[in-house]
Write an enzyme that holds these catalytic residues in place. Structure first.
Site, mmCIF file in Angstrom:
data_model
loop_
_atom_site.group_PDB
_atom_site.id
_atom_site.type_symbol
_atom_site.label_atom_id
_atom_site.label_comp_id
_atom_site.label_asym_id
_atom_site.label_seq_id
_atom_site.Cartn_x
_atom_site.Cartn_y
_atom_site.Cartn_z
ATOM 1 N N ARG A 17 4.199 -3.352 4.161
ATOM 2 C CA ARG A 17 2.911 -2.677 4.385
ATOM 3 C C ARG A 17 2.518 -2.887 5.852
ATOM 4 N NH1 ARG A 17 -0.209 -2.104 -0.672
ATOM 5 N NH2 ARG A 17 1.056 -2.925 -2.425
ATOM 6 N N HIS B 115 -0.878 -1.907 10.523
ATOM 7 C CA HIS B 115 -2.174 -1.227 10.448
ATOM 8 C C HIS B 115 -3.224 -1.869 11.332
ATOM 9 C CE1 HIS B 115 -0.871 -0.128 6.063
ATOM 10 N NE2 HIS B 115 -0.256 0.613 6.956
ATOM 11 N N LYS C 48 -8.877 -10.278 10.229
ATOM 12 C CA LYS C 48 -8.360 -10.515 8.874
ATOM 13 C C LYS C 48 -7.892 -11.958 8.736
ATOM 14 C CE LYS C 48 -6.690 -5.775 8.949
ATOM 15 N NZ LYS C 48 -5.517 -4.933 9.233
ATOM 16 N N TYR D 56 -6.672 -11.128 1.414
ATOM 17 C CA TYR D 56 -7.236 -11.351 2.742
ATOM 18 C C TYR D 56 -8.711 -10.976 2.817
ATOM 19 C CZ TYR D 56 -5.569 -6.484 3.203
ATOM 20 O OH TYR D 56 -5.275 -5.157 3.012
ATOM 21 N N ASP E 213 2.875 5.223 5.791
ATOM 22 C CA ASP E 213 3.316 4.299 6.844
ATOM 23 C C ASP E 213 4.554 4.822 7.575
ATOM 24 O OD1 ASP E 213 2.379 1.083 5.324
ATOM 25 O OD2 ASP E 213 1.202 2.699 6.244
#
Ligand SMILES: Cc1cn([C@H]2C[C@H](O)[C@@H](COP(=O)(O)OP(=O)(O)O[C@H]3O[C@H](C)C(=O)[C@H](O)[C@H]3O)O2)c(=O)[nH]c1=O
Length: 179
Positions: free
Chosen positions: A58, A61, A71, A130, A166
């Protein structure tokens, strides 16, 4: 609770103290006073939780300012290779990356400030959780392609599982800094 300031300024790892007894173990996964005293004074407004099967990647970003998100990331179960890329145009480490293993057994967590692209690959089935310093705003979302040739990130996994979204993220463009 140990705090480690890493090479890319503002990226801080926290290794909690685990208290073991005959029942199992306990540790504090967040403490505003301790984190503020160790370079992470931010308040968090949103918690996220994602499950990834082994090999899921992932990222990378970020959200554009004024919706940028700091984060505090960790894995609740499993293990992940976490990658941050410094996108702050005035940073001496602009364009540089740093990689970390987040391991549920260790309980280590990483604070990734605003100004970084963030992503991870699940090295086994992983629950990734997170805290964010700002709310999600779809219109502010962007990122950098996980296999951008300039960054050349070594994820250590052949053929990761990547979302269609993505796969079409833009390449890193050092001539058009974002933060
Ligand atoms: C991020 C987010 C997403 N969503 C919705 C939007 C989609 O319908 C669905 C999945 O979103 P996405 O594919 O963007 O999820 P990830 O790929 O895990 O994105 C995250 O992964 C990398 C590692 C990050 O660092 C970011 O925090 C975040 O972008 O959840 C929400 O409702 N709220 C949110 O805060």
């Amino acid at each position: 609770m140990e705090f480690i300031k890493h090479r890319l300024s503002g990226v801080i790892e926290c290794i909690p103290t685990k208290y073991h007894d005959e029942r199992g173990f306990f540790y504090e996964s967040y403490n505003q006073k301790r984190f503020a005293a160790n370079g992470i004074p931010e308040d968090f407004v949103q918690d996220n939780y994602s499950f990834s099967t082994k090999g899921v990647l992932r990222g990378l970003h970020f959200q554009h300012n004024p919706n940028g998100q700091g984060k505090l990331v960790r894995v609740m179960t499993g293990k992940a290779l976490d990658v941050v890329v410094d996108l702050r145009k005035d940073s001496p480490t602009f364009g540089q990356q740093e990689k970390f293993i987040l391991d549920a057994d260790k309980g280590n967590m990483l604070y990734v400030p605003i100004g970084f692209a963030h992503g991870f690959i699940a090295l086994e089935e992983t629950i990734f959780v997170y805290k964010c310093t700002n709310f999600w705003k779809k219109e502010a979302e962007s990122g950098i392609r996980w296999n951008d040739p300039q960054l050349g990130i070594e994820w250590g996994v052949e053929n990761p599982i990547v979302s269609d979204k993505d796969q079409i993220l833009p390449d890193f463009d050092p001539n058009h800094p974002i933060f």
